[in-house]
Motif scaffolding. Structure first.
Motif, PDB file in Angstrom:
ATOM      1  N   UNK A   1       0.989  -1.479  -0.183  1.00  0.00           N
ATOM      2  CA  UNK A   1      -0.173  -0.312   0.071  1.00  0.00           C
ATOM      3  C   UNK A   1       1.196   1.263  -0.409  1.00  0.00           C
ATOM      4  N   UNK A   2       2.478   0.891   0.525  1.00  0.00           N
ATOM      5  CA  UNK A   2       2.590   2.232   0.600  1.00  0.00           C
ATOM      6  C   UNK A   2       3.771   2.911  -0.419  1.00  0.00           C
ATOM      7  N   UNK A   3       3.707   1.582  -1.221  1.00  0.00           N
ATOM      8  CA  UNK A   3       4.567   1.703  -3.021  1.00  0.00           C
ATOM      9  C   UNK A   3       3.095   2.508  -3.637  1.00  0.00           C
ATOM     10  N   UNK A   4       2.189   2.089  -3.253  1.00  0.00           N
ATOM     11  CA  UNK A   4       1.247   2.592  -3.939  1.00  0.00           C
ATOM     12  C   UNK A   4       0.497   4.045  -3.734  1.00  0.00           C
ATOM     13  N   UNK A   5       1.052   4.004  -2.793  1.00  0.00           N
ATOM     14  CA  UNK A   5       0.878   5.445  -1.872  1.00  0.00           C
ATOM     15  C   UNK A   5       1.994   6.414  -2.641  1.00  0.00           C
ATOM     16  N   UNK A   6       3.164   5.870  -3.003  1.00  0.00           N
ATOM     17  CA  UNK A   6       4.503   6.973  -3.391  1.00  0.00           C
ATOM     18  C   UNK A   6       4.100   7.323  -4.516  1.00  0.00           C
ATOM     19  N   UNK A   7       3.413   5.944  -5.596  1.00  0.00           N
ATOM     20  CA  UNK A   7       3.385   6.182  -6.735  1.00  0.00           C
ATOM     21  C   UNK A   7       2.183   7.537  -6.994  1.00  0.00           C
ATOM     22  N   UNK A   8       1.105   7.500  -7.009  1.00  0.00           N
ATOM     23  CA  UNK A   8       0.434   8.599  -6.283  1.00  0.00           C
ATOM     24  C   UNK A   8       1.110   9.741  -5.931  1.00  0.00           C
ATOM     25  N   UNK A   9       2.289   9.899  -5.334  1.00  0.00           N
ATOM     26  CA  UNK A   9       2.459  11.294  -5.225  1.00  0.00           C
ATOM     27  C   UNK A   9       3.738  11.452  -6.397  1.00  0.00           C
TER      28      UNK A   9
ATOM     29  N   UNK B   1       1.487   4.947 -18.218  1.00  0.00           N
ATOM     30  CA  UNK B   1       2.719   4.823 -19.271  1.00  0.00           C
ATOM     31  C   UNK B   1       4.031   5.347 -18.652  1.00  0.00           C
ATOM     32  N   UNK B   2       4.207   5.873 -17.717  1.00  0.00           N
ATOM     33  CA  UNK B   2       5.353   6.567 -17.495  1.00  0.00           C
ATOM     34  C   UNK B   2       5.828   5.129 -15.873  1.00  0.00           C
ATOM     35  N   UNK B   3       4.708   4.783 -15.169  1.00  0.00           N
ATOM     36  CA  UNK B   3       5.324   3.868 -14.073  1.00  0.00           C
ATOM     37  C   UNK B   3       6.423   2.810 -14.629  1.00  0.00           C
ATOM     38  N   UNK B   4       6.723   2.449 -15.878  1.00  0.00           N
ATOM     39  CA  UNK B   4       7.885   0.945 -16.097  1.00  0.00           C
ATOM     40  C   UNK B   4       8.929   2.250 -15.681  1.00  0.00           C
ATOM     41  N   UNK B   5       9.153   3.384 -15.522  1.00  0.00           N
ATOM     42  CA  UNK B   5      10.456   3.969 -15.383  1.00  0.00           C
ATOM     43  C   UNK B   5      11.405   3.924 -13.921  1.00  0.00           C
ATOM     44  N   UNK B   6       9.781   4.365 -13.238  1.00  0.00           N
ATOM     45  CA  UNK B   6      10.001   4.276 -11.462  1.00  0.00           C
ATOM     46  C   UNK B   6      10.171   2.200 -11.336  1.00  0.00           C
ATOM     47  N   UNK B   7       9.455   1.961 -11.365  1.00  0.00           N
ATOM     48  CA  UNK B   7       8.815   0.102 -11.670  1.00  0.00           C
ATOM     49  C   UNK B   7       8.996  -0.408 -12.711  1.00  0.00           C
ATOM     50  N   UNK B   8      10.081  -1.126 -13.249  1.00  0.00           N
ATOM     51  CA  UNK B   8      10.619  -1.617 -14.460  1.00  0.00           C
ATOM     52  C   UNK B   8      10.248  -2.547 -14.397  1.00  0.00           C
ATOM     53  N   UNK B   9       9.651  -3.257 -15.736  1.00  0.00           N
ATOM     54  CA  UNK B   9       9.092  -4.464 -17.092  1.00  0.00           C
ATOM     55  C   UNK B   9       9.447  -5.755 -16.586  1.00  0.00           C
ATOM     56  N   UNK B  10      10.172  -5.729 -15.511  1.00  0.00           N
ATOM     57  CA  UNK B  10      11.364  -7.455 -15.483  1.00  0.00           C
ATOM     58  C   UNK B  10      11.745  -7.210 -14.332  1.00  0.00           C
ATOM     59  N   UNK B  11      12.382  -8.074 -13.502  1.00  0.00           N
ATOM     60  CA  UNK B  11      13.272  -8.550 -12.793  1.00  0.00           C
ATOM     61  C   UNK B  11      14.085  -9.784 -13.031  1.00  0.00           C
TER      62      UNK B  11
END
Length: 140
Positions: A64-72, A93-103
């Motif tokens: 939940x903290x991750x989702x809140x940080x992404x909202x900020x 569409x900007x999300x994958x620059x911060x949370x990459x589509x792979x690990x």
């Protein structure tokens, strides 16, 4: 090469809300079959322009903290040039620059080598796409 490289696609229902979905169990299940006790690497990849893969603690509020940080960091408002879909969808569409589509994660003795509180998670902020695919690939 099939005993060296194995891949499988998961279908993950994320619904119409922003979600962090723990897929660690799916990864472990895949490795029981694909790795068969061997060492190697697990690659987790989401082939979508609006989702990512994160390794983090779940269940204690970090998801939940991750989702809140992404909202900020990525507010769902009209500031985005990419404007189709739901209001604020451009941020997805900007999300994958911060949370990459792979690990890529180590596998030792056929088991995913994660820290005590680490989980492999699909992060999806796109309410317009309720179904996701995640490709798991094991390289032994």
């Amino acid at each position: 090469m099939s005993d060296v490289f194995t891949t499988r696609v998961l279908n993950v229902a994320t619904g119409a809300t922003e979600k962090v979905v723990d897929i660690t169990g799916d990864c472990e299940s895949f490795l029981r079959e694909a790795a068969a006790g061997r060492d190697g690497l697990l690659n987790v990849f989401v082939p979508h322009a609006t989702a990512g893969i994160a390794v983090l603690e779940t269940g204690a509020g970090s998801d939940d903290d991750l989702l809140a940080a992404l909202h900020t960091l990525l507010p769902a408002d009209d500031r985005w040039q990419h404007r189709h879909g739901s209001p604020g969808h451009g941020r997805d569409h900007v999300l994958p620059a911060l949370v990459p589509p792979h690990a890529t994660l180590p596998v030792l003795g056929g088991r995913l080598e994660l820290g005590t509180w680490q989980s492999v998670c699909l992060v999806d902020t796109n309410k317009d796409n309720p179904q996701r695919k995640v490709r798991l690939s094991f390289l032994g």
